[in-house]
Design a protein around this motif. Structure first.
Motif, PDB file in Angstrom:
ATOM      1  N   GLU A   3       0.704  -1.250  -0.071  1.00  0.00           N
ATOM      2  CA  GLU A   3       0.144  -0.029   0.036  1.00  0.00           C
ATOM      3  C   GLU A   3       0.863   1.364   0.026  1.00  0.00           C
ATOM      4  O   GLU A   3       0.494   2.312  -0.546  1.00  0.00           O
TER       5      GLU A   3
ATOM      6  N   ALA B 114       3.600   1.077  -3.622  1.00  0.00           N
ATOM      7  CA  ALA B 114       2.846   2.053  -4.389  1.00  0.00           C
ATOM      8  C   ALA B 114       3.802   3.381  -4.835  1.00  0.00           C
ATOM      9  O   ALA B 114       3.499   4.058  -5.903  1.00  0.00           O
TER      10      ALA B 114
ATOM     11  N   GLN C 234       4.744   4.908  -8.481  1.00  0.00           N
ATOM     12  CA  GLN C 234       4.521   6.483  -8.737  1.00  0.00           C
ATOM     13  C   GLN C 234       5.937   6.977  -9.160  1.00  0.00           C
ATOM     14  O   GLN C 234       5.669   7.661 -10.265  1.00  0.00           O
TER      15      GLN C 234
ATOM     16  N   ARG D 287      -4.472  -1.383  -3.003  1.00  0.00           N
ATOM     17  CA  ARG D 287      -4.370   0.007  -3.562  1.00  0.00           C
ATOM     18  C   ARG D 287      -3.491   0.629  -2.963  1.00  0.00           C
ATOM     19  O   ARG D 287      -2.954   0.419  -1.584  1.00  0.00           O
ATOM     20  N   ASN D 288      -3.054   1.519  -3.687  1.00  0.00           N
ATOM     21  CA  ASN D 288      -2.081   2.687  -3.137  1.00  0.00           C
ATOM     22  C   ASN D 288      -2.855   3.415  -1.878  1.00  0.00           C
ATOM     23  O   ASN D 288      -4.098   4.020  -2.356  1.00  0.00           O
TER      24      ASN D 288
ATOM     25  N   VAL E 107      -2.305  -1.962  -6.887  1.00  0.00           N
ATOM     26  CA  VAL E 107      -0.839  -2.035  -6.848  1.00  0.00           C
ATOM     27  C   VAL E 107      -0.376  -3.647  -6.802  1.00  0.00           C
ATOM     28  O   VAL E 107       0.659  -4.092  -6.784  1.00  0.00           O
TER      29      VAL E 107
ATOM     30  N   ASP F 183      -1.534   5.856   0.473  1.00  0.00           N
ATOM     31  CA  ASP F 183      -0.995   6.962   1.038  1.00  0.00           C
ATOM     32  C   ASP F 183      -1.703   8.151   0.741  1.00  0.00           C
ATOM     33  O   ASP F 183      -2.209   8.258  -0.807  1.00  0.00           O
TER      34      ASP F 183
END
Length: 693
Positions: free
Chosen positions: A57, A61, A65, A238-239, A269, A241
């Motif tokens: 996560e 992630a 990015q 999922r991401n 992710v 942050d």
């Protein structure tokens, strides 16, 4: 010779992401340790899964990015983000495979021997089937909302880490159309482990069924008139942050509260799918989620592995759990003691979880009821949604005290709880601020201002861990209670800086990030180097969660090359390579994995026979030393300082729960003597606590 060696060379650094995966592997090994009670071993398996979830996560992630925006990966090992993701995929797949092997081939069989059985569908009797079908009809089916996929019902955006099923259908729907796939999301309100009633279990045994097994068995009831050809569980990570531009927002509280509503729907992710899912359905899911094959994990068991932790609380078998213990309280720290008088008499050192966190809560309660107390100031990073600390601060505000609380809203995965407690404190009349824009407030400080004999006296608590009563029972941390005048002035100045944003005058005793902590730690290492060169006593012992910051690593290399013995006790990430000939021969790195999560941050310097001991909120990471508000405080009492030194030496002598870091980044268990004394630091500290209190 030193001048000819480039200590910043990438070859001298381990990769931080792989090092973090190795920590999760060490946690998983606890699930295989026969010396650990069986249900606790199951807990360790679940913890390793939860840790891996967070790793994807946040860390994975972030790397994805970086790769997408072309941002270079700037860690000291200089490996590209793309290569790091490849290495992560390879190691994470190994780790996941081992997790399910441990579950299926070790823990479930051993639990079955103990009368604790998770029943697959093949083992259901007619009575089981009848009870479970009724349970499905009454407790599960009414909550479910299957989605048949077509142009009007596109593939849904699934909740982060939710349990889902892809269903393959044969036949025509109510509108006469041939159906292909449907998606079913299991609401989080549904338990993932269902206990069968006693009358369906053998005497004295526990029988359970996974929610996924029940849905598999009765999925056709959701698609009347059609045949379910296959039903397979999957999960999307999922991401998570939060994307917050702290420079642009005018109201951080409102911005974070808004962002929290989107957290569960960040970019995909990782994709976990049941191992028996047909290849065409796997490819369909992968394409719908935009997943590269490297981020697809086929698993032989429940995809939400961490949720089987429920067995620990459902099974009432004390013999299969850690023995309960009562946290001690030193004389002068009991709930009925005058804590102000006790702290004024001498400093107190609390060592959690061996000693109770209660004195901290009691101190604020006493302050709230004390007419001589004028003000209370405190930092809160991770405190918990229901916190006795917050309740005590609210009581103090209601009692008319000046209460100032610095709440770090951006404490990862605690944002929602912190938003709620900030609102609660504001409603009570406390002054609430949210730290410094661009710098998380991670320092652990409590300041109480009291009028005594027409003079103001400051009482201070400084700690290595959070003001969280629950974690204080499972995290090891130190806390110092003192009325030292200079420390009180330092802490007061730090609070003024956090609220006014002004500069801090010179500090008397504390070191603080992002200003003096990094530089002064480097200076202390250099002092040990000078002492070693002069033939004087020199040694460094560091106990932290992570060692990553490149300048600190290079300083340890210089110390080793000068002949300084460097012992690093590092729970998690370590990018330093020990045992490199001519560079880190004198550096020894160990990790302690036991019943409690090692969380103390301690810095010991031999200092030519005049040892210094510092406790801190900061690890040796860039973010802690350069991008956060942190504190390090000296332990000046000879008695308390010696107590911490003895604790450090005990951890270095541990030969039962210690792991030794090799040059290649892998860990091996410390050698446990067959006939000699077996030492487990945490167990010894529990024994000492029981004997003392």
């Amino acid at each position: 010779m030193e001048n000819s060696i480039d200590l910043s060379s990438p070859e001298l650094f381990l990769n931080r992401e792989i090092s973090l995966l190795e920590f999760n592997w060490r946690v998983l090994q606890q699930a295989l340790d026969p010396n650990v009670p069986l249900l606790e071993r199951l807990n360790y398996l679940c913890i390793s899964s939860t840790n891996l979830d967070e790793f994807f996560e946040v860390r994975v992630a972030g790397l994805i990015q970086q790769l997408e925006i072309g941002d270079p990966y700037l860690e000291a090992d200089q490996i590209s983000a793309q290569e790091v993701l490849r290495l992560i995929s390879a190691r994470a797949h190994e780790l996941v495979e081992e997790q399910y092997t441990v579950l299926n081939e070790v823990l479930l069989p051993e639990l079955e021997v103990q009368g604790i059985r998770v029943l697959p569908r093949a083992m259901w009797t007619e009575q089981h089937n009848a009870w479970l079908e009724k349970y499905f009809q009454e407790e599960i089916l009414p909550i479910l909302s299957p989605i048949g996929l077509d142009s009007a019902h596109p593939f849904p955006r699934l909740l982060n880490k939710s349990l889902n099923f892809i269903v393959s259908l044969v036949g025509k729907d109510a509108f006469g159309r041939d159906r292909g796939y449907a998606i079913l999301q299991a609401p989080r309100a549904l338990p993932r482990v269902i206990q069968l009633p006693a009358e369906l279990s053998d005497s004295g045994q526990y029988h359970f069924v996974f929610l996924s097994s029940i849905i598999h068995a009765f999925a056709e009831d959701l698609f009347f008139g059609m045949k379910v050809k296959g039903c397979y569980q999957f999960r999307v990570t999922r991401n998570s942050d939060l994307a917050i531009d702290t420079e642009e927002t005018s109201d951080l509280l409102a911005t974070i509260a808004d962002e929290l509503t989107h957290r569960n729907y960040g970019d995909e992710v990782r994709l976990e799918i049941a191992h028996n899912c047909p290849e065409d359905m796997v490819n369909f899911l992968r394409e719908q989620c935009g997943m590269h094959q490297d981020n697809v994990y086929l698993v032989n068991g429940p995809v939400n592995l961490s949720r089987i932790q429920a067995l620990h609380s459902l099974v009432e078998r004390p013999d299969m759990k850690f023995k309960p213990f009562t946290q001690g309280r030193a004389r002068g720290m009991t709930s009925d003691a005058d804590l102000f008088a006790s702290i004024k008499k001498h400093d107190h050192l609390l060592h959690h979880p061996f000693e109770s966190f209660g004195p901290i809560v009691d101190l604020i309660k006493q302050a709230a009821a004390d007419s001589s107390v004028l003000a209370i100031k405190q930092t809160l990073y991770r405190t918990g949604a229901s916190s006795p600390i917050v309740d005590a601060l609210v009581a103090a505000a209601h009692a008319g005290k000046e209460v100032t609380v610095v709440v770090e809203l951006r404490a990862r995965f605690d944002e929602e709880a912190n938003v709620a407690l900030a609102a609660k404190l504001q409603e009570a009349g406390a002054h609430v601020v949210y730290g410094i824009v661009g710098y998380k407030t991670h320092a652990k400080m409590l300041l109480i201002l009291r009028r005594e004999n027409n003079k103001l006296r400051r009482y201070v608590h400084l700690g290595t861990g959070n003001y969280h009563r629950s974690t204080s029972r499972v995290y090891t941390d130190y806390g110092l209670l003192t009325s030292d005048k200079q420390i009180g002035e330092d802490v007061n100045n730090l609070f003024i800086q956090l609220t006014s944003l002004g500069k801090v005058p010179g500090m008397h005793k504390l070191l603080h990030a992002p200003f003096t902590l990094h530089e002064r730690l480097l200076n202390k290492i250099d002092r040990e180097i000078d002492h070693a060169i002069q033939g004087k006593p020199a040694r460094i012992i560091i106990k932290v969660n992570s060692v990553v910051e490149p300048e600190m690593v290079q300083a340890f290399y210089r110390a080793s090359m000068a002949g300084v013995r460097v012992d690093l006790i590092v729970r998690g990430i370590c990018t330093l390579k020990p045992g490199v000939e001519g560079i880190s021969d004198n550096i020894h790195v160990r990790s302690i994995i036991g019943r409690f999560l090692e969380h103390t941050r301690v810095y010991y310097f031999e200092n030519d026979g005049q040892p210094e001991v510092w406790c801190a909120s900061a690890d040796l990471m860039k973010r802690n030393l350069l991008r956060r508000v942190e504190t390090a405080f000296p332990v000046e009492s000879n008695k308390l300082r010696q107590r911490i030194i003895e604790d450090l030496l005990l951890y270095l002598a541990d030969n039962s729960q210690a792991w030794i870091l090799s040059q290649d980044g892998r860990y091996k268990r410390a050698d446990t003597p067959e006939d000699g004394e077996k030492i487990a630091a945490q167990s010894r500290l529990l024994e000492q606590m029981a004997a003392q209190f």
